[in-house]
Design a protein around this motif. Structure first.
Motif, PDB file in Angstrom:
ATOM      1  N   GLY A 132       0.812  -1.213   0.000  1.00 48.54           N
ATOM      2  CA  GLY A 132       0.000   0.000   0.000  1.00 48.54           C
ATOM      3  C   GLY A 132       0.844   1.261   0.000  1.00 48.54           C
ATOM      4  O   GLY A 132       0.530   2.233  -0.682  1.00 48.54           O
ATOM      5  N   TYR A 133       1.940   1.251   0.753  1.00 50.84           N
ATOM      6  CA  TYR A 133       2.836   2.405   0.750  1.00 50.84           C
ATOM      7  C   TYR A 133       3.452   2.609  -0.631  1.00 50.84           C
ATOM      8  O   TYR A 133       3.642   3.732  -1.087  1.00 50.84           O
ATOM      9  CB  TYR A 133       3.942   2.260   1.796  1.00 50.84           C
ATOM     10  CG  TYR A 133       3.465   2.361   3.225  1.00 50.84           C
ATOM     11  CD1 TYR A 133       2.511   3.299   3.596  1.00 50.84           C
ATOM     12  CD2 TYR A 133       3.968   1.529   4.211  1.00 50.84           C
ATOM     13  CE1 TYR A 133       2.072   3.399   4.907  1.00 50.84           C
ATOM     14  CE2 TYR A 133       3.535   1.618   5.528  1.00 50.84           C
ATOM     15  CZ  TYR A 133       2.584   2.555   5.866  1.00 50.84           C
ATOM     16  OH  TYR A 133       2.157   2.663   7.159  1.00 50.84           O
ATOM     17  N   GLU A 134       3.769   1.510  -1.301  1.00 45.14           N
ATOM     18  CA  GLU A 134       4.317   1.585  -2.662  1.00 45.14           C
ATOM     19  C   GLU A 134       3.268   2.190  -3.613  1.00 45.14           C
ATOM     20  O   GLU A 134       3.591   2.992  -4.481  1.00 45.14           O
ATOM     21  CB  GLU A 134       4.717   0.183  -3.126  1.00 45.14           C
ATOM     22  CG  GLU A 134       5.507   0.154  -4.377  1.00 45.14           C
ATOM     23  CD  GLU A 134       7.005   0.347  -4.159  1.00 45.14           C
ATOM     24  OE1 GLU A 134       7.680   0.536  -5.173  1.00 45.14           O
ATOM     25  OE2 GLU A 134       7.490   0.316  -3.013  1.00 45.14           O
ATOM     26  N   ILE A 135       2.014   1.810  -3.426  1.00 43.07           N
ATOM     27  CA  ILE A 135       0.920   2.359  -4.237  1.00 43.07           C
ATOM     28  C   ILE A 135       0.792   3.862  -3.983  1.00 43.07           C
ATOM     29  O   ILE A 135       0.670   4.649  -4.917  1.00 43.07           O
ATOM     30  CB  ILE A 135      -0.411   1.637  -3.932  1.00 43.07           C
ATOM     31  CG1 ILE A 135      -0.365   0.196  -4.449  1.00 43.07           C
ATOM     32  CG2 ILE A 135      -1.601   2.391  -4.502  1.00 43.07           C
ATOM     33  CD1 ILE A 135      -0.286   0.065  -5.960  1.00 43.07           C
ATOM     34  N   GLU A 136       0.827   4.274  -2.723  1.00 38.19           N
ATOM     35  CA  GLU A 136       0.726   5.700  -2.401  1.00 38.19           C
ATOM     36  C   GLU A 136       1.846   6.497  -3.063  1.00 38.19           C
ATOM     37  O   GLU A 136       1.616   7.567  -3.622  1.00 38.19           O
ATOM     38  CB  GLU A 136       0.762   5.914  -0.891  1.00 38.19           C
ATOM     39  CG  GLU A 136      -0.489   5.461  -0.193  1.00 38.19           C
ATOM     40  CD  GLU A 136      -0.396   5.590   1.307  1.00 38.19           C
ATOM     41  OE1 GLU A 136       0.710   5.817   1.846  1.00 38.19           O
ATOM     42  OE2 GLU A 136      -1.444   5.465   1.960  1.00 38.19           O
ATOM     43  N   GLN A 137       3.064   5.971  -3.004  1.00 40.80           N
ATOM     44  CA  GLN A 137       4.184   6.673  -3.625  1.00 40.80           C
ATOM     45  C   GLN A 137       3.983   6.768  -5.136  1.00 40.80           C
ATOM     46  O   GLN A 137       4.245   7.802  -5.739  1.00 40.80           O
ATOM     47  CB  GLN A 137       5.502   5.958  -3.316  1.00 40.80           C
ATOM     48  CG  GLN A 137       6.698   6.709  -3.854  1.00 40.80           C
ATOM     49  CD  GLN A 137       8.021   6.091  -3.426  1.00 40.80           C
ATOM     50  OE1 GLN A 137       8.071   5.270  -2.517  1.00 40.80           O
ATOM     51  NE2 GLN A 137       9.077   6.475  -4.075  1.00 40.80           N
ATOM     52  N   GLY A 138       3.497   5.694  -5.745  1.00 39.42           N
ATOM     53  CA  GLY A 138       3.232   5.708  -7.185  1.00 39.42           C
ATOM     54  C   GLY A 138       2.148   6.702  -7.560  1.00 39.42           C
ATOM     55  O   GLY A 138       2.256   7.414  -8.556  1.00 39.42           O
ATOM     56  N   LEU A 139       1.090   6.759  -6.764  1.00 38.69           N
ATOM     57  CA  LEU A 139       0.016   7.729  -7.019  1.00 38.69           C
ATOM     58  C   LEU A 139       0.552   9.151  -6.923  1.00 38.69           C
ATOM     59  O   LEU A 139       0.212  10.013  -7.742  1.00 38.69           O
ATOM     60  CB  LEU A 139      -1.139   7.528  -6.032  1.00 38.69           C
ATOM     61  CG  LEU A 139      -1.965   6.262  -6.206  1.00 38.69           C
ATOM     62  CD1 LEU A 139      -2.926   6.087  -5.028  1.00 38.69           C
ATOM     63  CD2 LEU A 139      -2.721   6.281  -7.523  1.00 38.69           C
ATOM     64  N   CYS A 140       1.394   9.396  -5.927  1.00 41.72           N
ATOM     65  CA  CYS A 140       2.004  10.713  -5.769  1.00 41.72           C
ATOM     66  C   CYS A 140       2.804  11.081  -7.016  1.00 41.72           C
ATOM     67  O   CYS A 140       2.697  12.189  -7.535  1.00 41.72           O
ATOM     68  CB  CYS A 140       2.887  10.737  -4.532  1.00 41.72           C
ATOM     69  SG  CYS A 140       3.738  12.307  -4.276  1.00 41.72           S
ATOM     70  N   LYS A 141       3.610  10.145  -7.521  1.00 43.94           N
ATOM     71  CA  LYS A 141       4.404  10.406  -8.727  1.00 43.94           C
ATOM     72  C   LYS A 141       3.504  10.688  -9.930  1.00 43.94           C
ATOM     73  O   LYS A 141       3.784  11.603 -10.713  1.00 43.94           O
ATOM     74  CB  LYS A 141       5.315   9.222  -9.028  1.00 43.94           C
ATOM     75  CG  LYS A 141       6.485   9.094  -8.094  1.00 43.94           C
ATOM     76  CD  LYS A 141       7.337   7.876  -8.465  1.00 43.94           C
ATOM     77  CE  LYS A 141       8.463   7.670  -7.496  1.00 43.94           C
ATOM     78  NZ  LYS A 141       9.218   6.433  -7.798  1.00 43.94           N
ATOM     79  N   LEU A 142       2.436   9.899 -10.079  1.00 44.99           N
ATOM     80  CA  LEU A 142       1.506  10.132 -11.197  1.00 44.99           C
ATOM     81  C   LEU A 142       0.900  11.525 -11.128  1.00 44.99           C
ATOM     82  O   LEU A 142       0.814  12.229 -12.134  1.00 44.99           O
ATOM     83  CB  LEU A 142       0.387   9.087 -11.202  1.00 44.99           C
ATOM     84  CG  LEU A 142       0.753   7.685 -11.654  1.00 44.99           C
ATOM     85  CD1 LEU A 142      -0.428   6.744 -11.459  1.00 44.99           C
ATOM     86  CD2 LEU A 142       1.191   7.678 -13.113  1.00 44.99           C
ATOM     87  N   MET A 143       0.478  11.927  -9.923  1.00 49.14           N
ATOM     88  CA  MET A 143      -0.130  13.251  -9.764  1.00 49.14           C
ATOM     89  C   MET A 143       0.896  14.352 -10.001  1.00 49.14           C
ATOM     90  O   MET A 143       0.589  15.366 -10.623  1.00 49.14           O
ATOM     91  CB  MET A 143      -0.747  13.380  -8.365  1.00 49.14           C
ATOM     92  CG  MET A 143      -2.002  12.568  -8.186  1.00 49.14           C
ATOM     93  SD  MET A 143      -2.775  12.858  -6.582  1.00 49.14           S
ATOM     94  CE  MET A 143      -2.230  11.418  -5.679  1.00 49.14           C
ATOM     95  N   THR A 144       2.112  14.165  -9.504  1.00 47.11           N
ATOM     96  CA  THR A 144       3.172  15.161  -9.673  1.00 47.11           C
ATOM     97  C   THR A 144       3.504  15.357 -11.156  1.00 47.11           C
ATOM     98  O   THR A 144       3.756  16.472 -11.600  1.00 47.11           O
ATOM     99  CB  THR A 144       4.440  14.733  -8.896  1.00 47.11           C
ATOM    100  OG1 THR A 144       4.093  14.629  -7.520  1.00 47.11           O
ATOM    101  CG2 THR A 144       5.552  15.735  -9.054  1.00 47.11           C
TER     102      THR A 144
END
Length: 119
Positions: free
Chosen positions: A75-87
């Protein structure tokens, strides 16, 4: 078509097993337009997460118990990926609402999100 931008700088209420990820801005739920009886108006569904995983597999890994020690670690890996996508301006959905289409952009407006390591 109408486009809206949803600003995000945090996550909360994760139910990783069901693919539910909720978004926050300044410690408050984001004003997401979509409503759901069970999870409220501020979430990314399992279906939407699956679409993003198909489009951006290098950002959002599928759950693999041989790689991730726990569901939370994934889940933490997913959150980091979502952050990168949004950025990077890559998190976008189109939804039909009555007679119109709404384009929804998610934009990260917080500090860089880094994965918490669990040993």
């Amino acid at each position: 078509m109408e486009d809206i931008i949803i600003e995000v700088n945090g996550f909360t209420g994760q139910t990783y097993k069901k693919g539910i990820i909720t978004f926050k801005k300044d410690n408050r739920p984001v004003p997401y337009y979509k409503e759901d009886e069970k999870y409220g108006p501020h979430h990314l569904t399992e279906y939407e997460l699956g679409l993003l995983q198909e489009m951006h597999p290098s950002y959002l890994p599928m759950y693999d118990p041989t790689y991730f020690k726990t569901l939370t670690e994934w889940g933490y890996e997913i959150e980091q990926g979502l952050c990168k996508l949004m950025t990077e301006g890559k998190m976008y959905f189109e939804y039909k609402e009555s007679d119109k289409t709404i384009g929804v952009w998610f934009k990260w407006v917080g500090e860089k999100w880094t994965r918490i390591k669990t040993e």
